[in-house]
Design a protein around this motif. Structure first.
Motif, PDB file in Angstrom:
ATOM      1  N   GLU A 284       0.822  -1.218   0.000  1.00 16.07           N
ATOM      2  CA  GLU A 284       0.000   0.000   0.000  1.00 16.07           C
ATOM      3  C   GLU A 284       0.852   1.262   0.000  1.00 16.07           C
ATOM      4  N   GLU A 285       1.986   1.210   0.671  1.00 12.73           N
ATOM      5  CA  GLU A 285       2.874   2.379   0.721  1.00 12.73           C
ATOM      6  C   GLU A 285       3.845   2.409  -0.457  1.00 12.73           C
ATOM      7  N   GLU A 286       3.629   1.491  -1.421  1.00 10.08           N
ATOM      8  CA  GLU A 286       4.425   1.408  -2.651  1.00 10.08           C
ATOM      9  C   GLU A 286       5.905   1.157  -2.383  1.00 10.08           C
ATOM     10  N   LYS A 287       6.173   0.328  -1.378  1.00  9.21           N
ATOM     11  CA  LYS A 287       7.540  -0.124  -1.130  1.00  9.21           C
ATOM     12  C   LYS A 287       7.835  -1.314  -2.042  1.00  9.21           C
ATOM     13  N   THR A 288       9.114  -1.619  -2.222  1.00 13.76           N
ATOM     14  CA  THR A 288       9.508  -2.667  -3.151  1.00 13.76           C
ATOM     15  C   THR A 288       9.998  -3.915  -2.414  1.00 13.76           C
ATOM     16  N   LEU A 289      10.196  -4.977  -3.204  1.00 16.46           N
ATOM     17  CA  LEU A 289      10.782  -6.193  -2.633  1.00 16.46           C
ATOM     18  C   LEU A 289      12.186  -5.923  -2.094  1.00 16.46           C
ATOM     19  N   LEU A 290      12.898  -5.002  -2.714  1.00 11.64           N
ATOM     20  CA  LEU A 290      14.230  -4.643  -2.230  1.00 11.64           C
ATOM     21  C   LEU A 290      14.146  -3.967  -0.858  1.00 11.64           C
ATOM     22  N   ASP A 291      13.132  -3.128  -0.662  1.00 14.97           N
ATOM     23  CA  ASP A 291      12.917  -2.524   0.657  1.00 14.97           C
ATOM     24  C   ASP A 291      12.656  -3.606   1.702  1.00 14.97           C
ATOM     25  N   LEU A 292      11.848  -4.593   1.332  1.00  9.89           N
ATOM     26  CA  LEU A 292      11.566  -5.707   2.238  1.00  9.89           C
ATOM     27  C   LEU A 292      12.840  -6.497   2.525  1.00  9.89           C
ATOM     28  N   PHE A 293      13.691  -6.632   1.522  1.00  9.74           N
ATOM     29  CA  PHE A 293      14.972  -7.323   1.677  1.00  9.74           C
ATOM     30  C   PHE A 293      15.846  -6.616   2.723  1.00  9.74           C
ATOM     31  N   TYR A 294      15.841  -5.274   2.714  1.00  5.21           N
ATOM     32  CA  TYR A 294      16.641  -4.519   3.680  1.00  5.21           C
ATOM     33  C   TYR A 294      16.197  -4.810   5.112  1.00  5.21           C
ATOM     34  N   THR A 295      14.886  -4.977   5.326  1.00  9.26           N
ATOM     35  CA  THR A 295      14.385  -5.227   6.682  1.00  9.26           C
ATOM     36  C   THR A 295      14.781  -6.613   7.184  1.00  9.26           C
TER      37      THR A 295
END
Length: 440
Positions: A284-295
């Motif tokens: 919903e916040e238009e984050k990417t799979l790469l952003d999820l990878f960082y977490t």
């Protein structure tokens, strides 16, 4: 050889070597598979919800069924199990009932392996490095989730769309390797065998470990075996018949059990709730799979830091640092919302990982060998049981306010900090069965 204990033999005679490294590598692979499967299920929630146009009720059932299987598996844990079949079959499911059956099986197998791997590693590792190795196992859980996210970047178009069936097929490969390795290289703990009265088998296990670690190893002599028998008698014999569930609440175990169960329940409520909503919130916040990878990536240095500190400052000190910092972070995420979401989750995941990887050795070391598997397994089981109602509560809260689960997490972390502050013992660098040893 008076007062010779299993820990004395493990530290001074067997020592550290090939057998511990081999055990660590196989269990690490098991943890890698666990981590990749957990991430796979987390991604599938958002994908299936959109692709199959599920209702909120169906989504709640989908996220709950895994925890049901995990609860039952943890109550009936045993030998390492084959996860190759469920992962591969997931690629071919055509409807929700088929997926629910496989998710239940996933959870059941996950519940079986979770308590056993850390326990086995603890029971064959010398006490001065035991905490480091238990914690280091957690690295492979993170590597497993990173592996799945890298596959997701290849096969998925976004967090909520893409070829999830290819993910399942590809991830069945490490599952197969894990199965073969555990069958060939994993053996029963000699400590456990001796505690159960299987002296001959336990001694054979000790000698097997010794010969693997040192080609010049000399098998246990009669006086050493007699000392082990005396050790077992003095520590375990009086409690040998007391291994039922109710005895986790006896005078010796009660201070540990009620805290372990309560902490597991509220911690898993928080963690399972946040892990369910993160893919939806990122989408919903238009984050990417790469952003999820960082977490997920940030959890790696958290584990390395704990490996360095856990046998120095202790389990409880690390946990309290983690709960207090996580508490502040989730409150800021709730207050600032999208402006602090990514950086806030990175900070939270760092300190939350410190909590959970220190919690495992803290709990399993708190019980004696007779109760360790039962106590650790049921602690995980009660935490998993939280998954029965966590999705229903968290997803309804999420529908009303996307960030309200973070406020709930804030109050949970306050409770956790209070309970950990009153935790009765920390057996850092101490024998596992010290609490039953008699004073001279």
């Amino acid at each position: 050889m008076n007062n010779l204990s299993f820990d004395d033999i493990l530290s001074k005679k067997i020592k550290f070597g090939k057998v511990q490294i081999q055990t660590f590598l196989i269990i690490s692979l098991i943890n890698l598979v666990d981590g990749s499967e957990f991430m796979f299920l987390q991604l599938m929630n958002a994908i299936i919800y959109k692709e199959w146009s599920l209702s909120l009720g169906q989504l709640i059932v989908l996220t709950t069924i895994f925890n049901l299987g995990q609860f039952i598996g943890a109550m009936f844990y045993g030998q390492f199990s084959d996860k190759t079949g469920p992962m591969l079959l997931t690629a071919f499911v055509q409807d929700l009932p088929q997926l629910l059956i496989l998710r239940f099986l996933f959870g059941f197998l996950f519940g079986i392996t979770s308590p056993v791997s850390s326990i086995l590693m603890a029971e064959v590792t010398p006490l001065h490095i035991r905490g480091q190795f238990i914690v280091a196992l957690q690295i492979m859980c993170i590597v497993g989730r990173m592996w799945m996210l890298l596959l997701a970047i290849i096969f998925l178009d976004s967090i909520a769309t893409g070829n999830w069936r290819a993910l399942a097929i590809t991830n069945s490969i490490p599952c197969l390797i894990c199965l073969i390795g555990s069958i060939i290289y994993i053996h029963e703990s000699p400590r456990f065998l001796i505690s159960q009265g299987y002296i001959k088998e336990g001694v054979e296990g000790i000698n097997f470990m010794g010969r693997m670690n040192d080609k010049d190893y000399i098998d246990l002599q009669d006086d050493e075996i007699q000392s082990l028998q005396q050790w077992r008698k003095s520590i375990f014999e009086q409690q040998f018949e007391k291994k039922s569930f109710k005895d986790l609440f006896n005078q010796e175990n009660l201070p540990i059990t009620w805290r372990a169960y309560l902490l597991s329940i509220i911690a898993m409520f928080m963690q399972s709730g946040l892990y369910i909503i993160i893919p939806f919130l990122f989408n919903e916040e238009e984050k990417t799979l790469l952003d999820l990878f960082y977490t997920v990536l940030i959890e790696m240095p958290a584990v390395l830091l704990v490996v360095c500190l856990i046998d120095r400052i202790g389990r409880l000190s690390i946990i309290l640092i983690g709960t207090i910092t996580s508490m502040i972070t989730v409150f800021i995420i709730w207050y600032w919302k999208a402006r602090f979401l990514l950086i806030g989750l990175i900070i939270f995941k760092f300190f939350n990982r410190m909590i959970f990887i220190s919690f495992t050795p803290l709990i399993l070391e708190s019980y004696s060998t007779l109760y360790r598997s039962l106590g650790t397994g049921t602690t995980i089981a009660f935490g998993s049981a939280t998954g029965f109602f966590s999705p229903a509560i968290i997803l309804h809260l999420y529908q009303k306010d996307n960030y309200s689960p973070f406020l709930v997490s804030f109050f949970i972390l306050i409770m956790m900090t209070i309970i950990f502050t009153t935790y009765p013992k920390d057996l850092t660098r101490k024998p596992l069965d010290i609490k039953f040893q008699k004073e001279d």
